[in-house]
Design a protein around this motif. Structure first.
Motif, mmCIF file in Angstrom:
data_model
loop_
_atom_site.group_PDB
_atom_site.id
_atom_site.type_symbol
_atom_site.label_atom_id
_atom_site.label_comp_id
_atom_site.label_asym_id
_atom_site.label_seq_id
_atom_site.Cartn_x
_atom_site.Cartn_y
_atom_site.Cartn_z
ATOM 1 N N PRO A 213 0.844 -1.210 0.000
ATOM 2 C CA PRO A 213 0.000 0.000 0.000
ATOM 3 C C PRO A 213 0.873 1.250 0.000
ATOM 4 N N ASP A 214 0.239 2.396 -0.197
ATOM 5 C CA ASP A 214 0.977 3.657 -0.287
ATOM 6 C C ASP A 214 1.848 3.888 0.945
ATOM 7 N N LEU A 215 1.325 3.596 2.134
ATOM 8 C CA LEU A 215 2.080 3.817 3.364
ATOM 9 C C LEU A 215 3.401 3.078 3.341
ATOM 10 N N CYS A 216 3.382 1.847 2.852
ATOM 11 C CA CYS A 216 4.602 1.045 2.826
ATOM 12 C C CYS A 216 5.511 1.424 1.659
ATOM 13 N N ARG A 217 4.921 1.746 0.520
ATOM 14 C CA ARG A 217 5.750 2.158 -0.623
ATOM 15 C C ARG A 217 6.545 3.410 -0.298
ATOM 16 N N ALA A 218 5.989 4.266 0.539
ATOM 17 C CA ALA A 218 6.705 5.486 0.914
ATOM 18 C C ALA A 218 7.961 5.179 1.721
ATOM 19 N N LYS A 219 8.021 4.004 2.305
ATOM 20 C CA LYS A 219 9.179 3.607 3.094
ATOM 21 C C LYS A 219 10.159 2.760 2.306
ATOM 22 N N ALA A 220 9.843 2.461 1.057
ATOM 23 C CA ALA A 220 10.656 1.562 0.247
ATOM 24 C C ALA A 220 11.872 2.294 -0.327
ATOM 25 N N VAL A 232 18.751 -3.649 1.995
ATOM 26 C CA VAL A 232 17.475 -3.943 2.640
ATOM 27 C C VAL A 232 16.636 -2.680 2.589
ATOM 28 N N GLY A 233 15.341 -2.833 2.841
ATOM 29 C CA GLY A 233 14.483 -1.658 2.946
ATOM 30 C C GLY A 233 13.387 -1.576 1.920
ATOM 31 N N ALA A 234 13.559 -2.236 0.764
ATOM 32 C CA ALA A 234 12.566 -2.134 -0.306
ATOM 33 C C ALA A 234 11.979 -3.484 -0.671
ATOM 34 N N GLY A 235 12.171 -4.482 0.168
ATOM 35 C CA GLY A 235 11.691 -5.826 -0.121
ATOM 36 C C GLY A 235 10.200 -5.983 0.134
ATOM 37 N N ALA A 236 9.629 -7.043 -0.469
ATOM 38 C CA ALA A 236 8.200 -7.318 -0.299
ATOM 39 C C ALA A 236 7.957 -8.814 -0.088
ATOM 40 N N PHE A 237 8.969 -9.524 0.410
ATOM 41 C CA PHE A 237 8.855 -10.919 0.830
ATOM 42 C C PHE A 237 8.664 -11.910 -0.310
ATOM 43 N N ALA A 238 9.226 -11.599 -1.487
ATOM 44 C CA ALA A 238 9.300 -12.624 -2.526
ATOM 45 C C ALA A 238 10.206 -13.745 -1.999
ATOM 46 N N ARG A 239 9.887 -14.982 -2.357
ATOM 47 C CA ARG A 239 10.629 -16.110 -1.784
ATOM 48 C C ARG A 239 10.773 -17.222 -2.820
ATOM 49 N N VAL A 240 11.966 -17.801 -2.895
ATOM 50 C CA VAL A 240 12.169 -18.939 -3.790
ATOM 51 C C VAL A 240 11.611 -20.195 -3.138
ATOM 52 N N ALA A 241 11.240 -21.154 -3.936
ATOM 53 C CA ALA A 241 10.664 -22.396 -3.423
ATOM 54 C C ALA A 241 11.647 -23.093 -2.491
ATOM 55 N N GLY A 242 11.129 -23.554 -1.363
ATOM 56 C CA GLY A 242 11.933 -24.312 -0.417
ATOM 57 C C GLY A 242 12.684 -23.482 0.601
ATOM 58 N N ASP A 243 12.525 -22.170 0.583
ATOM 59 C CA ASP A 243 13.283 -21.300 1.485
ATOM 60 C C ASP A 243 12.527 -21.104 2.805
ATOM 61 N N ALA A 244 12.741 -22.033 3.750
ATOM 62 C CA ALA A 244 12.056 -21.961 5.042
ATOM 63 C C ALA A 244 12.550 -20.795 5.880
#
Length: 540
Positions: A213-220, A232-244
């Motif tokens: 959302p806008d609130l979070c994009r402003a912090k990216a 760090v700082g602009a991530g959105a929790f994309a994850r490769v398969a198997g990454d526990a």
């Protein structure tokens, strides 16, 4: 992603039931700890919450809650929440301390291990509440009311152990691959099997980035950390398969823990019997997100808004089941952002710790100066408890202690050093924790048998991580950004009662006890019932 994890919680409304608060005790007490949820973060995002955290903030909301002690780590903090005692009484002085009398080569002792078990070590251990010296609220409740059930669910074993205590009906926590229990002979609930199956499927597939959302994009804003190109700082929790590991440091982790807790409540029919039941929930993802990405980027924003939604769904599910429940939500400690972002923001004093402050390096320098053999100092952290080598003669120990205290006090990154003798002589602190001296804060987490020969307190905004190869930010200091946490009480029909008054996490257990009519002898614990929580009649 969220649909897979919280299928049982989805499609729920956030409307709180319009009921008058009953005179009878609530049938289910829910104690939630959001790991590393500082009062600073609560203040920052409070206006943006619209789900479960908004509901909690609409009750008796104390923004100046305190983990008063200096050792602001997960294990000590969780040990205060449902015992009513400070670490000086719980015996949980840190996540790990050192016992040089151990027969094993590993002298470190993990707070939630049983080192008596053959093969156990501080990193590969048998989970146990052995080191917790006091009972929890759940234990007191079951002693007074054998029909009551006590359950603990958390993302970390130490959170579940320290809030659950020595004796309870179910205890589940994440072991890095799945939710497990240390309790022997208990029936494995269907909820645990189902949650583990859902999480396994989720982790096996790639994770798409979350919509911001806008609130979070402003912090990216990407912040460079270290010399290897890491940002760090602009991530959105994309994850490769198997990454526990990445799953653990994402909002989905708390979703899974809440789904398991909801499943246990339904399967065990908690809150639907003749006696009051208790469930402790440790939501651990905020801590892993804070360590991995810091507290002021897009990642933390996404984490807190997601937790707000998941808590809202969790509460709505209980509403639909018409369970009469009361909730308290707090944190085991706060947290500090990564120094690189703080430096860009002009935060005074923000820096990474000097590697010379680690006991191994400091001990070698002292050994050369005093012409001593051996490590001289024992420990694994540049702050907190440091121990003298027990192999030194009494005379050499005296010399080494004086040299070590001088060494640390000479560092521009060290604020204070207190010896074991100084803290042992100091009285236990009382009154408003905001006004405590540094010695008071250190004394509140001092134990004569487990604490170091001296304690090192770093200056404000000194991050005790030197290289940031794994984690970029942390907590553990004696400063208010690590000590101040929200303490929020909620019950259907409760009048709004926001407050700036100081309250300690040790006050939670006696307040809940009064709420459910459980008597705790005066002076038996450190905490006191909070008289300003609507609907709670504190004993006089």
């Amino acid at each position: 992603m969220r649909k897979i994890i919280t299928a049982a919680l989805a499609a729920a409304t956030m409307a709180a039931p319009a009921l008058a608060a009953p005179a009878a005790p609530p049938k289910l007490v829910i104690a939630i700890s959001v790991d590393q949820f500082s009062a600073d973060l609560f203040d920052e995002y409070r206006a943006a919450f619209s789900g479960g955290l908004a509901r909690m903030a609409s009750g008796a909301a104390y923004r100046n809650g305190w983990q008063g002690h200096a050792a602001t780590e997960t294990c000590p903090g969780h040990s205060t929440i449902l015992t009513g005692d400070r670490p000086a009484r719980t015996g949980i002085i840190a996540n790990t301390w050192f016992d040089q009398s151990q027969a094993r080569s590993d002298k470190a002792v993990y707070c939630a291990e049983d080192e008596r078990v053959p093969g156990s070590s501080s990193s590969s251990y048998t989970v146990s509440p052995l080191h917790l010296r006091v009972p929890t609220l759940g234990e007191r409740l079951q002693l007074a009311s054998p029909q009551s059930r006590s359950v603990a669910v958390a993302g970390k074993d130490r959170a579940a152990v320290m809030m659950g205590g020595h004796k309870l009906d179910q205890r589940w926590y994440w072991d890095g691959k799945k939710y497990v229990t240390d309790l022997a002979g208990v029936r494995v609930p269907t909820a645990a099997t189902a949650t583990n199956a859902a999480v396994t499927r989720l982790i096996s597939a790639p994770g798409e980035p979350l919509e911001s959302p806008d609130l979070c994009r402003a912090k990216a804003k990407a912040i460079a950390v270290g010399s290897d190109g890491k940002t760090v700082g602009a991530g959105a929790f994309a994850r490769v398969a198997g990454d526990a590991k990445s799953f653990r440091a994402s909002p989905a982790f708390d979703g899974a823990t809440l789904a398991l807790a909801a499943g246990l409540i339904g399967e065990m029919k908690l809150g639907q019997g003749s006696a009051t039941d208790l469930i402790a929930i440790g939501a651990s993802a905020t801590d892993y997100v804070g360590h991995t990405y810091g507290t002021e980027g897009q990642e933390m924003c996404l984490q807190l808004l997601s937790l707000d939604r998941d808590l809202g769904d969790f509460f709505a599910l209980l509403d639909r089941q018409k369970i009469d429940y009361a909730v308290v939500l707090t944190a085991d400690h706060g947290g500090n952002d990564l120094p690189e972002r703080e430096q860009l923001a002009g935060v005074a004093g923000a820096a990474r710790v000097d590697p010379a402050l680690f006991p191994g390096t400091a001990g070698k320098a002292i050994a050369v100066k005093l012409r001593l053999g051996g490590p001289v100092l024992v420990g694994d952290s540049p702050f907190g408890d440091v121990y003298l080598d027990r192999a030194l003669s009494p005379a050499d120990r005296t010399r080494a202690l004086a040299a070590a205290v001088s060494y640390y006090r000479a560092s521009p990154q060290v604020e204070a050093v207190f010896t074991h003798a100084q803290l042992d002589r100091a009285p236990l602190p009382t009154g408003d924790p905001a006004t405590w001296s540094l010695r008071d804060r250190a004394r509140a987490s001092f134990d004569d048998q487990r604490s170091g020969d001296f304690v090192v307190l770093l200056r404000r905004r000194i991050t005790p991580i030197a290289d940031a190869k794994t984690y970029v930010a942390t907590h553990g200091s004696a400063w208010d950004y690590d000590r101040r946490v929200p303490i929020l009480f909620w019950h259907a029909g409760m009048a709004a009662a926001p407050s700036n008054a100081p309250v300690e996490t040790i006050d939670i257990a006696p307040t809940l006890a009064a709420w459910i009519g459980l008597k705790i002898a005066r002076g038996a614990i450190d905490g006191h019932c909070v008289t300003t929580v609507p609907g709670v009649s504190c004993p006089r």
